[in-house]
Write a protein that holds these residues in place. Structure first.
Motif, PDB file in Angstrom:
ATOM      1  N   ARG A  61      -2.691   9.002  11.040  1.00 25.58           N
ATOM      2  CA  ARG A  61      -1.820   8.162  10.107  1.00 25.58           C
ATOM      3  C   ARG A  61      -0.830   8.038  11.025  1.00 25.58           C
ATOM      4  O   ARG A  61      -0.250   6.796  11.653  1.00 25.58           O
ATOM      5  CB  ARG A  61      -1.451   9.246   9.191  1.00 25.58           C
ATOM      6  CG  ARG A  61      -2.320   8.560   7.894  1.00 25.58           C
ATOM      7  CD  ARG A  61      -1.326  10.078   6.791  1.00 25.58           C
ATOM      8  NE  ARG A  61      -2.219  10.342   5.764  1.00 25.58           N
ATOM      9  CZ  ARG A  61      -3.990  10.470   5.316  1.00 25.58           C
ATOM     10  NH1 ARG A  61      -4.161  11.019   6.365  1.00 25.58           N
ATOM     11  NH2 ARG A  61      -3.923   9.514   4.339  1.00 25.58           N
TER      12      ARG A  61
ATOM     13  N   MET B 146      -0.916  10.912   1.512  1.00 23.47           N
ATOM     14  CA  MET B 146      -0.297  12.172   2.330  1.00 23.47           C
ATOM     15  C   MET B 146      -0.109  12.787   1.965  1.00 23.47           C
ATOM     16  O   MET B 146      -0.352  14.210   1.891  1.00 23.47           O
ATOM     17  CB  MET B 146       0.273  11.272   3.154  1.00 23.47           C
ATOM     18  CG  MET B 146       1.495  12.466   3.431  1.00 23.47           C
ATOM     19  SD  MET B 146       0.375  12.583   5.584  1.00 23.47           S
ATOM     20  CE  MET B 146       0.782  11.149   6.217  1.00 23.47           C
ATOM     21  N   MET B 147       0.503  12.644   0.351  1.00 26.79           N
ATOM     22  CA  MET B 147       0.544  13.720  -0.853  1.00 26.79           C
ATOM     23  C   MET B 147      -0.505  15.184  -0.981  1.00 26.79           C
ATOM     24  O   MET B 147      -0.117  16.403  -1.218  1.00 26.79           O
ATOM     25  CB  MET B 147       0.765  13.282  -2.453  1.00 26.79           C
ATOM     26  CG  MET B 147       1.718  14.085  -3.320  1.00 26.79           C
ATOM     27  SD  MET B 147       1.673  13.620  -4.579  1.00 26.79           S
ATOM     28  CE  MET B 147       0.169  14.024  -5.470  1.00 26.79           C
TER      29      MET B 147
ATOM     30  N   THR C  49       1.122  -1.275  -0.111  1.00 27.49           N
ATOM     31  CA  THR C  49       0.138   0.341  -0.043  1.00 27.49           C
ATOM     32  C   THR C  49       0.741   0.881  -0.268  1.00 27.49           C
ATOM     33  O   THR C  49       0.019   2.207   0.124  1.00 27.49           O
ATOM     34  CB  THR C  49      -1.224   0.035   1.319  1.00 27.49           C
ATOM     35  OG1 THR C  49       0.043   0.059   2.165  1.00 27.49           O
ATOM     36  CG2 THR C  49      -2.062  -1.471   1.312  1.00 27.49           C
ATOM     37  N   THR C  50       2.378   1.051  -0.619  1.00 26.37           N
ATOM     38  CA  THR C  50       3.134   2.153  -0.438  1.00 26.37           C
ATOM     39  C   THR C  50       2.521   3.541  -0.924  1.00 26.37           C
ATOM     40  O   THR C  50       2.274   4.681  -1.022  1.00 26.37           O
ATOM     41  CB  THR C  50       4.371   1.928  -0.515  1.00 26.37           C
ATOM     42  OG1 THR C  50       4.901   0.944   0.095  1.00 26.37           O
ATOM     43  CG2 THR C  50       5.133   2.761  -0.380  1.00 26.37           C
ATOM     44  N   VAL C  51       2.381   3.047  -2.020  1.00 30.37           N
ATOM     45  CA  VAL C  51       1.648   4.240  -3.388  1.00 30.37           C
ATOM     46  C   VAL C  51       0.479   4.813  -2.859  1.00 30.37           C
ATOM     47  O   VAL C  51       0.431   6.044  -2.565  1.00 30.37           O
ATOM     48  CB  VAL C  51       1.220   3.392  -4.210  1.00 30.37           C
ATOM     49  CG1 VAL C  51       0.625   4.852  -5.421  1.00 30.37           C
ATOM     50  CG2 VAL C  51       2.738   2.946  -5.843  1.00 30.37           C
ATOM     51  N   ASP C  52      -0.670   4.031  -2.275  1.00 29.08           N
ATOM     52  CA  ASP C  52      -1.789   4.485  -1.845  1.00 29.08           C
ATOM     53  C   ASP C  52      -1.512   5.174  -0.580  1.00 29.08           C
ATOM     54  O   ASP C  52      -2.075   6.502  -0.770  1.00 29.08           O
ATOM     55  CB  ASP C  52      -2.875   3.034  -1.125  1.00 29.08           C
ATOM     56  CG  ASP C  52      -3.301   2.535  -2.454  1.00 29.08           C
ATOM     57  OD1 ASP C  52      -4.357   2.957  -2.948  1.00 29.08           O
ATOM     58  OD2 ASP C  52      -2.123   1.117  -2.421  1.00 29.08           O
ATOM     59  N   ARG C  53      -0.814   5.114   0.368  1.00 28.57           N
ATOM     60  CA  ARG C  53      -0.395   5.891   1.800  1.00 28.57           C
ATOM     61  C   ARG C  53       0.141   7.293   1.386  1.00 28.57           C
ATOM     62  O   ARG C  53      -0.159   8.009   1.863  1.00 28.57           O
ATOM     63  CB  ARG C  53       0.415   4.407   2.480  1.00 28.57           C
ATOM     64  CG  ARG C  53       0.090   4.141   3.315  1.00 28.57           C
ATOM     65  CD  ARG C  53       0.586   3.296   3.911  1.00 28.57           C
ATOM     66  NE  ARG C  53       0.110   1.946   4.912  1.00 28.57           N
ATOM     67  CZ  ARG C  53      -0.453   2.192   6.153  1.00 28.57           C
ATOM     68  NH1 ARG C  53      -0.147   3.432   6.540  1.00 28.57           N
ATOM     69  NH2 ARG C  53      -1.735   0.830   6.074  1.00 28.57           N
ATOM     70  N   THR C  54       1.200   7.113   0.703  1.00 35.40           N
ATOM     71  CA  THR C  54       1.921   8.152  -0.485  1.00 35.40           C
ATOM     72  C   THR C  54       0.932   9.632  -0.867  1.00 35.40           C
ATOM     73  O   THR C  54       1.126  10.502  -0.195  1.00 35.40           O
ATOM     74  CB  THR C  54       2.923   8.124  -1.147  1.00 35.40           C
ATOM     75  OG1 THR C  54       3.846   6.551  -0.684  1.00 35.40           O
ATOM     76  CG2 THR C  54       4.297   8.708  -1.715  1.00 35.40           C
ATOM     77  N   TYR C  55       0.600   9.177  -1.650  1.00 35.19           N
ATOM     78  CA  TYR C  55      -0.436   9.330  -2.438  1.00 35.19           C
ATOM     79  C   TYR C  55      -1.311   9.845  -1.909  1.00 35.19           C
ATOM     80  O   TYR C  55      -2.193  11.622  -1.754  1.00 35.19           O
ATOM     81  CB  TYR C  55      -1.341   8.607  -3.768  1.00 35.19           C
ATOM     82  CG  TYR C  55      -2.148   9.383  -4.930  1.00 35.19           C
ATOM     83  CD1 TYR C  55      -1.890  10.649  -5.666  1.00 35.19           C
ATOM     84  CD2 TYR C  55      -3.428   9.532  -4.408  1.00 35.19           C
ATOM     85  CE1 TYR C  55      -2.259  11.378  -6.388  1.00 35.19           C
ATOM     86  CE2 TYR C  55      -4.083  10.813  -5.326  1.00 35.19           C
ATOM     87  CZ  TYR C  55      -3.045  11.688  -6.547  1.00 35.19           C
ATOM     88  OH  TYR C  55      -4.178  12.213  -7.549  1.00 35.19           O
TER      89      TYR C  55
END
Length: 312
Positions: free
Chosen positions: A265, A202-203, A194-200
């Motif tokens: 988060r 937060m972004m 889920t790195t992409v989902d979490r990063t997006y």
């Protein structure tokens, strides 16, 4: 651990668990929840009705108030009816598509709401710092175009959120410990990366909210600088008084949102039911109070509201 993928032919349903730990109090919690929702709808629909009926209110500031009211009606309606179904009737299931659709519209309305607050700050800046050109800079047509820009920006930023979630495999545990499909609550159910989902996620929180707060701060910095150049203290108060309603709405909108987003988060020591209660209050309290604040602070709007309420 078994998992399922959202792209399967017959995707399973998610289960919205309401407020974990307070199941016995769901009926009692639903009373203020439904009361706040009704007051919010009445207040915001009253603003829309009064501005639509009164031609003297067909001005940029009141058109922006209508945009704000529409986002608040939309945002609360995305959350509250389903939450009340959970509390009253035990209807906890929600389809995958329904969950992702709810998430999209909720965050879209949040993003539009933030953009409208920025536009309102610009409106106050022009009204105070360049009043002679106000009518030529902020026309009704330009406000409509700015509203379209706010909508387009929100859709472009928020649409990837549900699209990214659709590609994830999810664990057999389909229980969402929340009253609605909150992004991080759904992400945490995934068995995949889920790195992409979490990063997006937060972004967009920092890009949209961070950028909008920066622009609002810049507008008010320029307003304060312009006001301080006026020699009359009475003029100081009069100029700043036109901004008080907007400042109150900004504080009520951004403070609980940032607190909720960050604690979801990073606030691992905070109980789940506290997260959920705060998230629900964020969705309801500002939309309920904002029409009241503007109705009290803006004399022209207050008089028109009294005109119609006095007939009832």
């Amino acid at each position: 651990m078994s998992s399922f993928n959202l792209t399967s032919p017959s995707p399973p349903k998610f289960i919205l668990n309401g407020i974990p730990g307070l199941e016995a109090a769901h009926i009692w919690i639903s009373i203020p929840l439904s009361t706040f929702y009704i007051i919010s709808l009445l207040g915001n629909f009253m603003v829309l009705f009064v501005v639509a009926k009164e031609e003297t209110l067909h001005k940029p500031m009141y058109l922006l108030l209508c945009m704000l009211a529409l986002t608040e009606i939309g945002g609360t309606t995305c959350v509250v009816p389903k939450a009340l179904c959970t509390f009253w009737f035990g209807c906890k299931t929600i389809t995958v598509d329904g969950c992702l659709t709810q998430m999209f519209f909720l965050y879209m309305f949040v993003a539009i709401h933030s953009a409208v607050l920025v536009t309102m700050a610009f409106d106050r800046y022009v009204a105070i710092c360049d009043p002679l050109r106000y009518a030529t800079i902020l026309t009704n047509a330009r406000i409509a175009k700015l509203g379209l820009v706010c909508l387009t920006r929100a859709v472009l930023f928020v649409l990837p959120v549900p699209l990214l979630l659709r590609r994830l495999p999810f664990c057999a545990n389909r229980l969402i410990p929340h009253t609605y499909c909150e992004h991080m609550a759904v992400v945490k159910m995934s068995c995949g990366d889920t790195t992409v989902d979490r990063t997006y996620g937060m972004m967009i929180t920092f890009v949209i909210i961070g950028l909008d707060l920066t622009l609002i701060g810049l507008s008010y910095g320029l307003i304060i600088r312009s006001v301080l150049r006026i020699p009359s203290k009475k003029a100081h108060r009069k100029a700043l008084n036109t901004c008080t309603a907007h400042i109150c709405v900004i504080l009520m909108s951004y403070t609980p949102y940032l607190f909720t987003a960050l604690t979801h988060r990073f606030g691992r020591g905070i109980a789940t039911h506290v997260h959920d209660l705060l998230a629900n209050l964020y969705c309801l309290v500002p939309p309920m109070l904002n029409p009241i604040i503007y109705g009290m602070k803006i004399k022209e709007l207050r008089e028109k509201v009294e005109k119609y309420t006095g007939r009832m």
